[in-house]
Design a protein around this motif. Structure first.
Motif, mmCIF file in Angstrom:
data_model
loop_
_atom_site.group_PDB
_atom_site.id
_atom_site.type_symbol
_atom_site.label_atom_id
_atom_site.label_comp_id
_atom_site.label_asym_id
_atom_site.label_seq_id
_atom_site.Cartn_x
_atom_site.Cartn_y
_atom_site.Cartn_z
ATOM 1 N N GLN A 289 6.475 5.930 -6.164
ATOM 2 C CA GLN A 289 6.224 5.406 -7.303
ATOM 3 C C GLN A 289 7.518 4.545 -8.087
ATOM 4 O OE1 GLN A 289 3.430 6.690 -10.315
ATOM 5 N NE2 GLN A 289 4.934 6.924 -11.805
ATOM 6 N N ALA A 290 7.227 3.151 -8.439
ATOM 7 C CA ALA A 290 8.026 2.552 -8.947
ATOM 8 C C ALA A 290 8.692 2.889 -10.470
ATOM 9 C CB ALA A 290 7.982 0.991 -8.990
ATOM 10 N N PRO A 291 9.678 2.796 -10.985
ATOM 11 C CA PRO A 291 9.978 2.927 -12.346
ATOM 12 C C PRO A 291 9.048 2.268 -13.180
ATOM 13 C CG PRO A 291 11.806 2.094 -11.111
ATOM 14 C CD PRO A 291 10.671 1.916 -10.214
ATOM 15 N N THR A 292 8.810 2.834 -14.568
ATOM 16 C CA THR A 292 7.833 2.401 -15.228
ATOM 17 C C THR A 292 8.294 0.985 -15.916
ATOM 18 O OG1 THR A 292 9.291 3.574 -17.213
ATOM 19 C CG2 THR A 292 7.386 4.652 -16.271
ATOM 20 N N SER A 293 9.348 0.531 -15.985
ATOM 21 C CA SER A 293 10.114 -0.685 -16.095
ATOM 22 C C SER A 293 9.495 -1.644 -15.373
ATOM 23 C CB SER A 293 11.482 -0.777 -16.285
ATOM 24 O OG SER A 293 12.332 -0.522 -14.875
ATOM 25 N N GLN A 294 9.028 -1.365 -14.010
ATOM 26 C CA GLN A 294 8.411 -2.106 -13.128
ATOM 27 C C GLN A 294 6.810 -1.892 -12.584
ATOM 28 O OE1 GLN A 294 10.863 -2.809 -9.321
ATOM 29 N NE2 GLN A 294 12.667 -2.158 -10.413
ATOM 30 N N GLY A 295 6.473 -1.358 -13.887
ATOM 31 C CA GLY A 295 4.815 -1.159 -13.711
ATOM 32 C C GLY A 295 4.599 0.019 -13.092
ATOM 33 N N GLY A 296 5.378 0.986 -12.686
ATOM 34 C CA GLY A 296 5.015 2.055 -12.056
ATOM 35 C C GLY A 296 4.093 2.012 -10.715
ATOM 36 N N ARG A 297 4.279 0.887 -9.989
ATOM 37 C CA ARG A 297 3.341 0.626 -8.938
ATOM 38 C C ARG A 297 3.376 1.564 -7.893
ATOM 39 N NH1 ARG A 297 4.432 -2.337 -3.899
ATOM 40 N NH2 ARG A 297 6.551 -2.507 -4.744
ATOM 41 N N ARG A 298 2.428 2.082 -6.923
ATOM 42 C CA ARG A 298 2.330 3.248 -6.191
ATOM 43 C C ARG A 298 2.097 2.663 -4.882
ATOM 44 N NH1 ARG A 298 -1.755 7.378 -9.419
ATOM 45 N NH2 ARG A 298 -0.218 7.788 -11.373
ATOM 46 N N PHE A 299 2.958 3.194 -3.875
ATOM 47 C CA PHE A 299 2.527 2.684 -2.636
ATOM 48 C C PHE A 299 3.228 3.686 -1.701
ATOM 49 C CE2 PHE A 299 6.560 1.134 -4.224
ATOM 50 C CZ PHE A 299 7.539 1.305 -3.235
ATOM 51 N N VAL A 300 3.118 3.462 -0.163
ATOM 52 C CA VAL A 300 3.459 4.101 0.919
ATOM 53 C C VAL A 300 4.842 3.470 1.504
ATOM 54 C CG1 VAL A 300 3.274 5.277 2.954
ATOM 55 C CG2 VAL A 300 1.395 5.311 1.043
ATOM 56 N N GLU A 301 5.872 4.168 1.992
ATOM 57 C CA GLU A 301 7.009 3.434 2.548
ATOM 58 C C GLU A 301 7.769 4.220 3.640
ATOM 59 O OE1 GLU A 301 10.727 1.631 0.177
ATOM 60 O OE2 GLU A 301 10.747 4.011 0.178
#
Length: 214
Positions: free
Chosen positions: A101-113
């Motif tokens: 999960q990305a930081p809240t400042s970057q929208g909290g986007r969720r992805f797999v890595e």
């Protein structure tokens, strides 16, 4: 808020060796300030930064590591949040397959890595020019409350990561060939940090170094 991760490993045959090695929570290397052993499982606290390896796990350059992961809640975080399984040489050299999960400042986007740390540099697979393979299925935005099956495979040719639904339906796939400098082996591990808490309910590894099972 609190996030709970439930991981139940699934064993598959990879090697002719089948030397069973017992694995319990006490066999994993982590700080008691970050995680505790509870009812035969490892519970990781929210806000912890845990990169844990199995003390009993022998180094292997060929293994398949599978786990079922269920994120149940997510706390906002200023930094990046990771939850997944790893192939660990040490804390500066490893591969990790994670729900992110990305930081809240970057929208909290969720992805797999699927990404590599080599000599302390995150994302080394790009810097070192490793050729991507098995990358035809990407873009999985994971959901809270759903169970996913993560599989991390390493052999002489390269590394592969796969994410499926619990019933086996493929959702995400990526990989890299070892055609440049790379971490080419390690021991089983798990990673949990940022706004996530977790529960490691069981792990297993099939490798050319033997079998780990809970």
């Amino acid at each position: 808020m609190r996030t709970v991760l439930s991981i139940l490993a699934v064993v598959g045959v990879l090697s002719a060796r089948a030397d069973a090695l017992p694995v319990c929570p006490q066999a994993w290397d982590y700080s008691p300030f970050d995680a505790t052993a509870e009812d035969g499982a490892i519970a990781v606290r929210s806000g912890a930064c845990v990169l844990s390896t199995c003390i009993d796990g022998a180094f292997s350059d060929s293994f398949e590591y599978v786990a079922e992961v269920t994120p149940t809640d997510v706390s906002p975080a200023r930094g990046w949040s990771h939850l997944g399984i790893a192939c660990l040489e040490d804390d500066r050299n490893f591969w990790c397959l994670s729900l992110v999960q990305a930081p809240t400042s970057q929208g909290g986007r969720r992805f797999v890595e699927l990404s590599e740390m080599r000599e302390g540099f995150w994302g080394s697979q790009g810097k070192d020019g490793l050729t991507r393979s098995d990358g035809g299925l990407r873009g999985c935005g994971w959901e809270v409350g759903r169970t996913y099956r993560l599989k991390l495979s390493v052999d002489a040719e390269g590394v592969r990561g796969e994410v499926c639904e619990k019933d086996g339906k493929p959702l995400w796939r990526d990989g890299y060939r070892f055609d440049g400098p790379a971490v080419r082996g390690g021991r089983p591990g798990f990673r949990c940090e940022g706004g996530l808490a977790g529960r490691l309910a069981g792990t297993a590894l099939m490798s050319n170094a033997g079998v780990l099972a809970l």
